[in-house]
Design a protein around this motif. Sequence first.
Motif, PDB file in Angstrom:
ATOM      1  N   ILE A 275       0.812  -1.215   0.000  1.00  0.00           N
ATOM      2  CA  ILE A 275       0.000   0.000   0.000  1.00  0.00           C
ATOM      3  C   ILE A 275       0.847   1.266   0.000  1.00  0.00           C
ATOM      4  N   GLY A 276       1.913   1.275   0.779  1.00  0.00           N
ATOM      5  CA  GLY A 276       2.750   2.481   0.857  1.00  0.00           C
ATOM      6  C   GLY A 276       3.312   2.854  -0.504  1.00  0.00           C
ATOM      7  N   LEU A 277       3.875   1.870  -1.232  1.00  0.00           N
ATOM      8  CA  LEU A 277       4.445   2.147  -2.549  1.00  0.00           C
ATOM      9  C   LEU A 277       3.350   2.574  -3.526  1.00  0.00           C
ATOM     10  N   ALA A 278       2.209   1.859  -3.475  1.00  0.00           N
ATOM     11  CA  ALA A 278       1.096   2.199  -4.363  1.00  0.00           C
ATOM     12  C   ALA A 278       0.628   3.634  -4.119  1.00  0.00           C
ATOM     13  N   ALA A 279       0.576   4.001  -2.842  1.00  0.00           N
ATOM     14  CA  ALA A 279       0.140   5.366  -2.521  1.00  0.00           C
ATOM     15  C   ALA A 279       1.131   6.383  -3.072  1.00  0.00           C
ATOM     16  N   ALA A 280       2.417   6.064  -2.981  1.00  0.00           N
ATOM     17  CA  ALA A 280       3.427   6.977  -3.516  1.00  0.00           C
ATOM     18  C   ALA A 280       3.263   7.127  -5.030  1.00  0.00           C
ATOM     19  N   ILE A 281       3.005   6.008  -5.720  1.00  0.00           N
ATOM     20  CA  ILE A 281       2.787   6.080  -7.165  1.00  0.00           C
ATOM     21  C   ILE A 281       1.545   6.924  -7.474  1.00  0.00           C
ATOM     22  N   SER A 282       0.490   6.702  -6.662  1.00  0.00           N
ATOM     23  CA  SER A 282      -0.737   7.498  -6.845  1.00  0.00           C
ATOM     24  C   SER A 282      -0.446   8.977  -6.751  1.00  0.00           C
ATOM     25  N   VAL A 283       0.326   9.341  -5.727  1.00  0.00           N
ATOM     26  CA  VAL A 283       0.613  10.764  -5.529  1.00  0.00           C
ATOM     27  C   VAL A 283       1.411  11.301  -6.722  1.00  0.00           C
ATOM     28  N   ALA A 284       2.371  10.504  -7.208  1.00  0.00           N
ATOM     29  CA  ALA A 284       3.144  10.939  -8.372  1.00  0.00           C
ATOM     30  C   ALA A 284       2.218  11.130  -9.580  1.00  0.00           C
ATOM     31  N   PHE A 285       1.305  10.186  -9.752  1.00  0.00           N
ATOM     32  CA  PHE A 285       0.355  10.268 -10.860  1.00  0.00           C
ATOM     33  C   PHE A 285      -0.533  11.509 -10.729  1.00  0.00           C
ATOM     34  N   LEU A 286      -1.052  11.691  -9.513  1.00  0.00           N
ATOM     35  CA  LEU A 286      -1.910  12.849  -9.250  1.00  0.00           C
ATOM     36  C   LEU A 286      -1.151  14.138  -9.533  1.00  0.00           C
ATOM     37  N   GLY A 287       0.112  14.155  -9.103  1.00  0.00           N
ATOM     38  CA  GLY A 287       0.937  15.351  -9.317  1.00  0.00           C
ATOM     39  C   GLY A 287       1.064  15.660 -10.801  1.00  0.00           C
ATOM     40  N   PHE A 288       1.263  14.641 -11.609  1.00  0.00           N
ATOM     41  CA  PHE A 288       1.410  14.843 -13.048  1.00  0.00           C
ATOM     42  C   PHE A 288       0.126  15.415 -13.653  1.00  0.00           C
ATOM     43  N   VAL A 289      -0.986  14.782 -13.319  1.00  0.00           N
ATOM     44  CA  VAL A 289      -2.269  15.234 -13.884  1.00  0.00           C
ATOM     45  C   VAL A 289      -2.594  16.650 -13.421  1.00  0.00           C
ATOM     46  N   ALA A 290      -2.332  16.906 -12.127  1.00  0.00           N
ATOM     47  CA  ALA A 290      -2.632  18.237 -11.596  1.00  0.00           C
ATOM     48  C   ALA A 290      -1.771  19.286 -12.290  1.00  0.00           C
ATOM     49  N   ALA A 291      -0.485  18.955 -12.509  1.00  0.00           N
ATOM     50  CA  ALA A 291       0.407  19.917 -13.160  1.00  0.00           C
ATOM     51  C   ALA A 291      -0.104  20.243 -14.559  1.00  0.00           C
ATOM     52  N   LEU A 292      -0.514  19.214 -15.296  1.00  0.00           N
ATOM     53  CA  LEU A 292      -1.053  19.439 -16.642  1.00  0.00           C
ATOM     54  C   LEU A 292      -2.277  20.337 -16.605  1.00  0.00           C
ATOM     55  N   SER A 293      -3.176  20.051 -15.637  1.00  0.00           N
ATOM     56  CA  SER A 293      -4.414  20.817 -15.562  1.00  0.00           C
ATOM     57  C   SER A 293      -4.131  22.276 -15.229  1.00  0.00           C
ATOM     58  N   ILE A 294      -3.215  22.484 -14.287  1.00  0.00           N
ATOM     59  CA  ILE A 294      -2.901  23.859 -13.897  1.00  0.00           C
ATOM     60  C   ILE A 294      -2.283  24.614 -15.076  1.00  0.00           C
ATOM     61  N   LEU A 295      -1.375  23.927 -15.778  1.00  0.00           N
ATOM     62  CA  LEU A 295      -0.743  24.537 -16.946  1.00  0.00           C
ATOM     63  C   LEU A 295      -1.802  24.930 -17.975  1.00  0.00           C
TER      64      LEU A 295
END
Lengths: 307, 402
Positions: A275-295
Motif C-alpha cells: 500500500i505504501g508504494l502504491a500510494a506513492a505512485i498514486s501521488v506521483a500520478f496525481l501530481g502529473f495530472v494536476a500539473a497538466l491541468s494547472i498549466l
Amino acid sequence: MSAPPDAPTVLADSRDVQPEQRSTGGVLAFPAIFLLVTLLFVPSSGVLIMSLTDYQFGMSGFAYVGLDNYRAMLSDARFLNSLTNTLRYVGTVAPISILLGLGLAILIEAQGALRGLYRAVFFLPVTATLVAMATAWEVLLHPSFGLVNTALAGLGFDKQRFLTDPDIALWSLAAIGVWKMVGYNTLLFIAGMSQIPHDLYEAASIDGAERGWRRFTLVTWPLLGPVTLFVITITLIRAFSEFETVAVLTNGGPNGATDMMLYTLYEEAFRFFNIGLAAAISVAFLGFVAALSILKVRLFDRTARYV
Amino acid sequence: MQTASACDSASGQKTQSVGLELLDVTCRFGDVAALKDVSFTAKPAEFMSIIGPSGCGKSTLLRSIAGLERIDDGGIHVGGKDVHALRPSEREVAFVFQSYALYPHMTCRQNIAAPLVMTELSALGRTPLLHRLSPKARHTRARIASRVDKIADQLQIGPMLDRRPGQLSGGQRQRVALGRALIREPKLFLLDEPLANLDAALRNTTRAELHALQRRVGATTLFVTHDQAEAMAISDRIVVMFDGQVRQIGTPDDLYRNPADIDVARFLSQPWLNCIHMDTAAHHLEAGPGRPTARVRGLPLREQTGVVAFRAEHASVHPESDRAEPALRVTVDRAEHAGSDANLFVTLQGSDTQLVVRIPSSDIPRWPGGTPANLRIDTEAAWIFPVPEQTADTDRDAMKVA
C-alpha cells in the motif's frame, strides 16, 4: 455575428453581497462542496498520508516512515520501467492522435454529403466499451489466425506476434490507443471549427488567403488555439491513464514491455498489497495530472481571452 | 502583386479611381433569385448607396461584386475589366463587414497589415523569426510597416495599434476595419452596413468622417445600408432595391421628389407615407358647396385609379371651422414630439385610415386627442400611384389603404 460587447462583464463585488445572500449561496453550494470533499479531498489526503506510512492491508497499526516510500519508488526497477513505458506510450499516442484528429476534422469539414457518416464512424470507438473492444482487438491481432496477420501473410509479409513480442507489444497498444482517442479529438476540433465566424473566412479570402495553407494559418489554426490546448491536455491525461488495454491484452507483459503506471499502481496495491508504494505512485500520478491541468488553465486564460 | 510605385504612393493621395459596371447580374440561391437582372453603373470616385428593406438583396449584390457570392448570370466590370473569373483578392476591391470581421488573435497592426502580408510576402516571409533570413522579405515587411503607420495616422488609431480588437470599442474596431480596407489602395470600396453596430451619436460623426475619407481617398464606393437617412446624407447617388431588383437610381433629391413607385416613396418617408384611395380622397376634397374638381398635380382625381400618396411634411392641419380650402376631414389621435417638429397622427373620418401630418412642435397643445380637424394636402407635392400589389417587401405594407 452581432455586435460584440464593448465592455467586459463586471462581476458583482463580493463586498456588495448582502449577508442573507451569502448564506443562501452557502446553502446552494453545499451539495457540491460536500461531494467534492468526500469524494476528492478526503481520499486524496488519505492517499497522501498513506504514502508517508508503512501501512499494509490487514495490519492493525502503522508508523510514519517519511519519504521512504518515494525513495523505494524511485529505486524500484519495475516502477522505472513502467514510467519509461508510459512516457513512450504518451509520447507516441498523444501527438499522433492530436495531429490525426486535426487532419481528419479538416477533411471531414471540407467534405459535403458524407460529413455525418464520417463523424459517426470516427467517433464510434469513443462510445464503445473499451474492455469489449480490447477483446476484439485481441482476436484481430492473434499471432496465427488474427485478421491482421492473415492480411500481412496475404501481402507477403512475415506474421507478427503483436501482443507478445517485447519489441512490438507497446506499439500495438499505442496503435489501439490512437484508434480509441482520435475520434474524440476529431470531434473536439470539428466543434472548435464550427465556432469560427464565417465572415472571418470571407475577410481572409478578400485579404488574399482564400484557401489552403494561407487560410489555415491566418484563420483556422489561430482560432482553434483554445480548443487545441484543451485537446492536448485531455489527450495527455487520457494517454497517461491508460489501463484497460494493458489489463485485458498483455497484463504488462511480455516481460514488463507494456507495464504502465496505472497498471503498476493497480498490481502493487491489489495484488502485492504494497500500500505504501502504491500510494506513492498514486501521488506521483496525481501530481502529473494536476500539473497538466494547472498549466492548461494558466495558458487557457491567456490565449482564450479573444474568443 | 502590387508594383513598387503603387506601394510608394502616399495613402493620402487620391488613388486612380475606376468605375463599376453591373450588367444584368443574377444570383440564385436554389429556387430563390436573390438578384434579378441588376444593372447599374457607378462613375469613378462616386459614392453610391444601396438601400432597400431587409432581404432585398443589397448585401448579396455587394458580396457578388467582391466575389464572395457566385453570380449565375450577367457581368461585373471593375474599371472596364470583367472580374468574373477573378478571386476576391484579385478584384482590387476592399470590403468592410458589418461585424468588422477583424482577426481576433492579431493586434490591430497585424490586422491592418494582413492584406499586404498575405499578397506580398512568401510563406517564408510570413513566418515569425525565419523571415529575417531573407533580405527581400525584410524589405517588404519594412515597407508594409510604414504603410500601416500612415494609415493609422490617417484614421487616428496610432495608439491602439498594438492592442487586439477585443480590447477596443466598437468605433475603434470600425476604424481598424477601415484601415485594413484602405491599405490595399483598392479601386473599389464595398461597405456592408459598416455603421450599423455603432451607437446613434457615433454613427452620425462616423458617417461624416467616412464621407470625408472617401472624398480624400477618391475611391469609388458602394455603401449598403437599410437606413435611408444615412444614405440620403452622404451619397452622390442612391440605388433603391426591392425583391432583388433595382427600382430606382438617382440622387438623394431625385429619389425624394420623384420616387419611381409607391414602394420607393414609402421607403423614403418618415414616419410613413400617407395613402388614401382615389375615390375616398375625391369624395372628401370635393365635399361642400361649389368645390372645384379635386386635382393632384393637375390631374383630376375622378379620372384616375389608384391611391393618392403624400408625405407628412406635405400636409397641414387646420381647425374644423376653417373650410377655406378643400380638405380631408380627420380626427386627431395623438402627437409625437420630434424636436422642432412633431408628428400628428390623425384618423380619416368615416374610415380607419391613419394619416400623419408634420406640425411645429409648439402647436402640439392646439391638437389634443379627439379634436376634429381639416387636413389640407399640398397637391403639387402629392403623387398618384397605382394600387400596390400586396407584397412582403416592407413593414409599411401592413398599412391599410382605404
